[in-house]
Design an enzyme around this catalytic site. Structure first.
Site, PDB file in Angstrom:
ATOM      1  N   SER A  90       1.257   6.183   2.431  1.00 55.48           N
ATOM      2  CA  SER A  90      -0.153   6.270   2.083  1.00 55.48           C
ATOM      3  C   SER A  90      -0.401   7.473   1.174  1.00 55.48           C
ATOM      4  O   SER A  90       0.074   7.508   0.041  1.00 55.48           O
ATOM      5  CB  SER A  90      -1.001   6.328   3.362  1.00 55.48           C
ATOM      6  OG  SER A  90      -2.367   6.228   3.058  1.00 55.48           O
ATOM      7  N   HIS A 198      -6.678   1.476   5.033  1.00 55.60           N
ATOM      8  CA  HIS A 198      -5.846   0.338   4.640  1.00 55.60           C
ATOM      9  C   HIS A 198      -6.396  -0.976   5.166  1.00 55.60           C
ATOM     10  O   HIS A 198      -5.646  -1.844   5.613  1.00 55.60           O
ATOM     11  CB  HIS A 198      -4.394   0.577   5.054  1.00 55.60           C
ATOM     12  CG  HIS A 198      -3.819   1.802   4.408  1.00 55.60           C
ATOM     13  ND1 HIS A 198      -3.547   1.870   3.067  1.00 55.60           N
ATOM     14  CD2 HIS A 198      -3.534   3.028   4.916  1.00 55.60           C
ATOM     15  CE1 HIS A 198      -3.103   3.084   2.767  1.00 55.60           C
ATOM     16  NE2 HIS A 198      -3.090   3.811   3.866  1.00 55.60           N
TER      17      HIS A 198
END
Length: 285
Positions: A90, A198
């Site tokens: 990420s 996400h």
């Protein structure tokens, strides 16, 4: 020896992280000082002296972890240790791209600060959470998420074999935790995050991030950097800004990223961040 650098994401933070390096290495202190000057905030004070609650705010967490990672990079450079390939979980993908000279220091510092602010400020109203499900197969975790009736939950980070982070609202996460345990999960741990990361819930943040990315230059990396979005290296056909903006709303395929690196000959991994989270990830790949 083929070396892979791995950069962590949000959730690995802790107050005081990197203070020992900051006090020992002038190179590290310089990174903190330059980043603080660019942003107009004292990142060392934020990282070393704030409360866990303050540091865990997304707008603070992401920049604090990135700056620590960049400081560690300087120590590695000093000792002549370079990566043949890099990946990040990420937020960590930005550290990997900066390591690979795809994004320069100033732009990287600014865009990660902006990313953290957008992900915090444009998260929809409500109580959000994430949790790590350990010891359950991917398909069973997906089934658990689909079976939740009181809330919104989806798989967010495929970290390694037997460890998947799920993301959603607090009510849905709590139901998913119980169902995951009933399905045979060895353990389920709530993570120190504050948004539905996400997932589709951050579409507005994704759109705003795309606008911000248009303001900086991003070049093709000079080493292979593995994308979270499909576990493949960036290439000349990629729209890197689209990929990085879409990254906010799509699941992280980190397990497959490590598998790709291993299959490509990486035999030595160096984790560049606050903790040793990736040690077990690599062993399971």
């Amino acid at each position: 020896m083929k070396i892979g650098f791995l950069f962590p994401g949000q959730g690995s933070q802790t107050v005081g992280m990197g203070k020992d390096l900051y006090e020992k290495y002038e190179e590290v202190k310089k990174v903190y000082d330059e980043a603080s000057k660019i942003l107009g905030i004292d990142i060392a004070k934020l990282t070393f002296e704030s409360s866990e609650e303050e540091l865990s705010q997304t707008k603070n967490t992401q920049i604090a972890i990135l700056v620590m990672s960049l400081g560690i990079l300087e120590i590695l450079k000093k000792h002549g240790i370079k990566a043949d390939m890099a990946a990040g979980l990420s937020l960590g993908e930005y550290g990997a791209l900066m390591c690979a000279n795809s994004i320069n220091f100033e732009d990287g510092i600014k865009i990660v600060k902006t990313r953290g602010e957008l992900m915090q400020n444009y998260a929809p109203k409500g109580e959000w959470a994430m949790a790590a499900v350990l010891g359950l197969e991917d398909d069973k975790v997906e089934e658990v998420c689909k079976s939740v009736t009181n809330g919104f939950v989806v798989p967010a980070n495929f970290n390694c074999v037997g460890q998947i982070a799920i993301s959603g609202d607090k009510e849905g996460i709590q139901e998913a935790i119980e169902k995951a345990k009933e399905a045979g999960a060895k353990r389920v741990v709530e993570l120190k995050t504050s948004g539905p990361f996400h997932t589709e819930k951050l579409q507005v943040a994704s759109d705003k991030l795309r606008e911000a990315l248009n303001e900086i230059e991003i070049k093709l990396p000079d080493i292979e950097v593995i994308k979270n979005i499909d576990a493949m290296p960036y290439n000349e056909n990629d729209d890197m800004k689209d990929i990085l903006s879409n990254h906010v709303t799509h699941s992280v395929k980190f397990a497959k990223s490590i598998e790709y690196m291993v299959e490509s000959g990486v035999d030595t991994f160096i984790e560049i961040g606050p903790r040793k989270n990736f040690n077990r990830f690599c062993k399971k790949s």
